[in-house]
Scaffold this active site. Structure first.
Site, PDB file in Angstrom:
ATOM      1  N   ASP A 147       0.805  -1.228   0.000  1.00  0.00           N
ATOM      2  CA  ASP A 147       0.000   0.000   0.000  1.00  0.00           C
ATOM      3  C   ASP A 147       0.837   1.276   0.000  1.00  0.00           C
ATOM      4  O   ASP A 147       0.503   2.253  -0.659  1.00  0.00           O
ATOM      5  CB  ASP A 147      -0.922   0.035   1.236  1.00  0.00           C
ATOM      6  CG  ASP A 147      -1.984  -1.054   1.179  1.00  0.00           C
ATOM      7  OD1 ASP A 147      -2.090  -1.714   0.126  1.00  0.00           O
ATOM      8  OD2 ASP A 147      -2.691  -1.243   2.191  1.00  0.00           O
ATOM      9  N   GLY A 188      -5.281   1.677  -1.648  1.00  0.00           N
ATOM     10  CA  GLY A 188      -4.588   0.408  -1.416  1.00  0.00           C
ATOM     11  C   GLY A 188      -4.996  -0.748  -2.326  1.00  0.00           C
ATOM     12  O   GLY A 188      -4.395  -1.819  -2.277  1.00  0.00           O
ATOM     13  N   ASP A 231      -5.249  -3.131  -5.589  1.00  0.00           N
ATOM     14  CA  ASP A 231      -4.119  -3.513  -6.439  1.00  0.00           C
ATOM     15  C   ASP A 231      -4.483  -4.628  -7.416  1.00  0.00           C
ATOM     16  O   ASP A 231      -5.623  -5.086  -7.455  1.00  0.00           O
ATOM     17  CB  ASP A 231      -2.916  -3.906  -5.562  1.00  0.00           C
ATOM     18  CG  ASP A 231      -3.313  -4.868  -4.443  1.00  0.00           C
ATOM     19  OD1 ASP A 231      -4.191  -5.716  -4.702  1.00  0.00           O
ATOM     20  OD2 ASP A 231      -2.779  -4.759  -3.332  1.00  0.00           O
ATOM     21  N   ASP A 278      -6.617   6.028 -24.268  1.00  0.00           N
ATOM     22  CA  ASP A 278      -7.141   7.231 -23.635  1.00  0.00           C
ATOM     23  C   ASP A 278      -7.135   8.418 -24.613  1.00  0.00           C
ATOM     24  O   ASP A 278      -6.369   8.435 -25.557  1.00  0.00           O
ATOM     25  CB  ASP A 278      -6.199   7.526 -22.450  1.00  0.00           C
ATOM     26  CG  ASP A 278      -6.739   8.562 -21.499  1.00  0.00           C
ATOM     27  OD1 ASP A 278      -7.906   8.449 -21.099  1.00  0.00           O
ATOM     28  OD2 ASP A 278      -5.972   9.488 -21.141  1.00  0.00           O
ATOM     29  N   GLU A 289     -10.992   6.460 -26.973  1.00  0.00           N
ATOM     30  CA  GLU A 289     -11.940   7.321 -26.266  1.00  0.00           C
ATOM     31  C   GLU A 289     -12.103   8.672 -26.974  1.00  0.00           C
ATOM     32  O   GLU A 289     -11.195   9.493 -26.945  1.00  0.00           O
ATOM     33  CB  GLU A 289     -11.441   7.567 -24.832  1.00  0.00           C
ATOM     34  CG  GLU A 289     -12.350   8.476 -24.040  1.00  0.00           C
ATOM     35  CD  GLU A 289     -11.643   9.170 -22.862  1.00  0.00           C
ATOM     36  OE1 GLU A 289     -12.340   9.474 -21.884  1.00  0.00           O
ATOM     37  OE2 GLU A 289     -10.421   9.402 -22.921  1.00  0.00           O
TER      38      GLU A 289
END
Ligand code: CA
Length: 614
Positions: A134, A154, A156, A326, A355
C-alpha cells in the site's frame, strides 16, 4: 557469479535504461529501435558482434545522454541474448539484450468483440489483495487514506486476480482496469493516467509478475484483459522530463522550459472541422491535457516508434485481449492511425477502443476503421466509445414521454447506426470512471437502471459496465466528483462490514440488482442473436419500446414499458418477426409465455424474453 555481478555494476553505472527492455523474434515487422539512456552515451562506438543481427542505423538525439539504435531482426531465427558493446573512454560498456520466443499463435490473438461484456475497474478502489504494497516511502505520494476521495486506497492487481471467480460468475468476459503503470506523482496518483514510466508497474499496484499472473488467470476463465494505455501524454514527474532527449520530445517544450505551460483548448471538433483555424488545431493537439501532463510529440519519429513499440511490448508481455486508448483525439491524428495500423498489422484479430468523449455520432463514427471520411482520413481503430448512446439512454428513460422526448431518444439514437462503419464493434456503456454513476443519473431509480442495463446488453454493441453498478453504487452526494465516482467496492478490504463478493450485508435491492445482471450476462454469454444477430426495433408507442435481436432459431425480445399503471401490448404489430403463437421464456424469472394476442404489462419496467427455452 562474479561476471553477473560485474555486468550489473557497469549497467547500473552508465547505461541507465534501454527501452524496449526486451523484444521478440518472429514479429511481422522485423525492425526494432532501441532507446539507450546513459551519461554521454552518444560518444560511444556501438557494436554488435552477431552478424545476423543487423545494426542498421545509429541516431544521435539533441541530448548526448541518449542514443537510438535501429536493428533489423529478419535473420534471427532463435530466441537468444546478445551483447551490445558501447566502446570508448572512459571505459567500454556492455549490455546484454534479450530476444524472446513469442507465445504460440500470438499474432492470431482475438481481441474483445460484441460477444464480450467488459467490466471496468478502478484498481485502487476494487480490492486490496496485498496490504503490504500500500505504501512506498520512496515514492512522492507516501500515504494512503481510504477516507479521502483523491488519496490512494490500497487496491491492487492482486485484488482483481483474487476476485476473478466473482467476475466470471457474474458473467463478464473481459476486464478493463484503468492504468496500473507507475504514476510517481505527488498527489492523486491513484487514477493512473499520469505515467512516469511506460515500462513499469506501479509498486503500489504490484509487480510485473502480478500483472502477467492476472492475464494468465483471467485467460483460464475465458476473460480477456484490456490494457488502458495513454499515447497523448505522460506525468510531469516522468523520468525523462528532467533530461529530455530532443528539443521537440514534448509539445510546447520551449515554453515549458520557460515555465510557461500551454494547455489544450479541448476543441476536439477541430480534428474534423473543415473551417477550423490552424491556431485551434495546433492548440488542440499540441496543448497539454492538464499542467501535470506533458503532451508527447508524436511527430518526432523516435517518439512515434517509442509509443508503438511500447504498446506491442505490453501486448506480448501480458498476452493482452485488447487495448483501450485514452484521449484519442488529442494526439496527432495521423500518428494515431499509424499506431493502430502497426498494432493491427501484427495482430489482425485484435481490438483497440479509442476514447472520443463526444455526444455527436459524426465524431464517434469518424474515428472508426472503414468510415468514409470526407477528408480522406483512414483510421485503423476498430472500436470507438458510444457517448451519444449513453446520453440518449439516460435522457430517454428519465424524460416524460412526448413526440420528441422519452423513449424516442433510444429509438432515434439507435437509428444513427446507419452512419457507423460497424456499429457492433462500438463500445457502449451507461457510465464509466469519469462519469456520474448511472444509479445517480437516474436519481436512484432501480427500475430505470434495470431498463437501461437490459437495453445496453441487447444492443448490437460491445457493452461495458462499471464495477459497482451491480450493487447500485452511487455518487449522489457529490455529482461530478471523480474521487467519489471511483469509490471502494465493499468487501475488497479486510474488515469491510459489507461484502459484495459474498453478498454479506448487501440490501435486498442490491442483491436483486446483482441477480438481475448476473442472469442477463450469463444468458448473453452464449446468445448468438445478441452477439451477431439482426436488430429490428419498432417505434415507441404509448410509452412502450420493443426491440428484437434474431439469429437462426434464436429470437430475443426486449420490452421497455414506462407506463405506471397496467397496460396491454398488442403483438399484432410485430408479425414480421415470425414468433406469433410461439412459447418464449423470461430470461430473468424463467417464466414462460405465449407470444399472442395482448401481453399484459402490469408495471413500469423491462421484460427480456427468449425463444431459447433451455
Ligand atoms: Ca495493496
Amino acid at each position: 557469479m562474479f561476471s553477473v555481478f560485474y555486468t550489473f555494476m557497469i549497467n547500473a553505472q552508465e547505461i541507465k535504461k534501454i527501452e524496449p527492455t526486451n523484444w521478440w523474434i518472429g514479429m511481422k515487422n522485423p525492425k526494432l529501435q532501441l532507446m539507450v539512456y546513459g551519461k554521454n552515451i552518444a560518444d560511444k562506438n556501438i557494436e554488435i558482434s552477431e552478424k545476423y543481427i543487423v545494426l542498421e542505423k545509429i541516431s544521435k538525439a539533441d541530448n548526448p545522454n541518449y542514443i537510438f539504435i535501429d536493428l533489423d531482426l529478419s535473420n534471427v531465427k532463435k530466441a537468444q541474448k546478445f551483447d551490445i558493446h558501447f566502446k570508448g573512454s572512459p571505459k567500454n560498456l556492455k549490455y546484454t539484450y534479450e530476444l524472446k520466443q513469442r507465445r504460440s499463435n500470438s499474432d492470431n490473438r482475438i481481441g474483445f468483440n460484441s460477444s464480450d461484456v467488459i467490466y471496468l475497474i478502478t484498481p485502487d478502489r476494487f480490492a486490496n489483495g496485498n496490504p503490504k504494497n500500500d505504501i512506498h516511502l520512496e515514492m512522492k505520494e507516501k500515504t494512503m487514506d481510504r477516507k479521502h476521495d483523491y488519496a490512494r486506497h490500497g487496491g491492487d492487481i492482486e485484488g482483481i486476480t483474487n476476485h476473478l471467480d466473482y467476475i466470471y460468475d457474474m458473467g463478464f468476459t473481459a476486464i478493463w482496469p484503468t492504468p496500473v503503470l507507475t504514476n510517481d506523482m505527488s498527489e492523486s496518483s491513484y487514477h493512473g493516467y499520469a505515467m512516469t514510466d511506460f515500462y513499469q508497474v506501479d509498486p503500489r499496484f504490484g509487480t510485473l509478475d502480478d500483472y502477467i499472473n492476472l492475464t494468465k488467470k483471467a485467460k483460464e476463465k475465458g476473460i480477456k484483459l484490456i490494457m488502458d494505455q495513454v499515447a497523448n501524454h505522460c506525468g510531469s514527474e516522468h523520468w525523462w522530463m528532467k533530461d529530455l532527449p530532443f528539443k521537440d520530445w514534448i509539445n510546447y517544450q520551449e515554453e515549458f522550459e520557460l515555465d510557461d505551460l500551454i494547455v489544450t483548448n479541448h476543441r476536439r471538433t477541430s480534428n474534423q472541422d473543415m473551417y477550423a483555424s490552424q491556431y485551434d488545431k495546433n492548440l488542440m493537439s499540441k496543448g497539454w491535457f492538464v499542467t501535470a501532463m506533458p503532451d508527447l510529440n508524436q511527430q518526432n519519429p523516435f517518439m512515434a516508434n517509442y509509443i508503438i513499440q511500447n504498446s506491442i511490448w505490453w501486448i506480448e508481455t501480458l498476452d493482452l485481449g485488447g487495448i483501450r486508448q485514452d484521449t484519442y483525439p488529442y494526439p496527432d491524428k495521423y500518428f494515431m492511425s499509424n499506431w493502430a495500423g502497426a498494432i493491427m498489422h501484427e495482430y489482425p484479430n485484435f481490438s483497440i477502443v479509442g476514447e472520443e468523449w463526444s455526444y455527436n455520432p459524426l465524431l464517434v463514427g469518424y474515428w472508426q476503421q472503414g468510415s468514409n471520411n470526407k477528408d480522406g482520413y483512414k483510421s485503423n481503430l476498430r472500436s470507438t466509445m458510444d457517448f451519444p448512446m449513453q446520453k440518449a439512454i439516460v435522457e430517454g428513460l428519465s424524460e416524460e414521454e412526448s413526440w420528441d422526448t422519452g423513449l424516442v431518444k433510444l429509438y432515434e439514437g439507435l437509428a444513427n447506426d446507419f452512419g457507423y462503419a460497424k456499429p457492433m464493434d462500438i463500445m457502449a456503456f451507461l457510465d464509466n470512471h469519469d462519469k456520474d454513476r448511472v444509479f445517480t443519473e437516474f436519481n436512484e431509480d432501480i427500475v430505470l437502471t434495470k431498463m437501461a442495463l437490459s437495453y445496453l446488453l441487447t444492443l448490437p454493441r460491445i457493452p461495458q459496465i462499471y464495477y459497482g453498478t451491480e450493487i447500485l453504487t452511487e455518487n449522489s452526494k457529490k455529482p461530478g466528483d471523480h474521487g467519489l465516482i471511483r469509490s471502494d467496492f465493499p468487501g475488497g478490504w479486510k474488515g469491510d462490514k459489507v461484502n459484495a463478493f459474498t453478498g454479506k450485508g448487501l440490501t435486498s435491492d442490491q442483491l436483486e440488482m446483482q441477480f438481475f445482471l448476473k442472469k442477463i450476462l450469463n444468458y448473453r454469454k452464449t446468445s448468438d442473436a445478441i452477439h451477431n444477430g439482426k436488430t429490428i426495433h419498432f417505434a415507441p408507442q404509448n410509452g412502450i419500446y420493443v426491440l428484437f435481436r434474431e439469429m437462426n432459431d434464436e429470437v430475443v425480445v426486449l420490452i421497455i414499458n414506462k407506463n405506471k399503471s397496467p397496460v396491454n401490448l398488442d403483438v399484432k404489430r410485430f408479425k414480421e418477426i415470425g414468433i406469433d403463437s410461439k412459447k418464449l421464456k423470461n430470461i430473468i424469472s424463467g417464466e414462460e409465455i405465449i407470444w399472442e394476442g395482448r401481453i399484459k404489462l402490469s408495471s413500469k419496467g423491462c421484460i427480456l424474453l427468449t425463444s431459447k427455452l433451455k
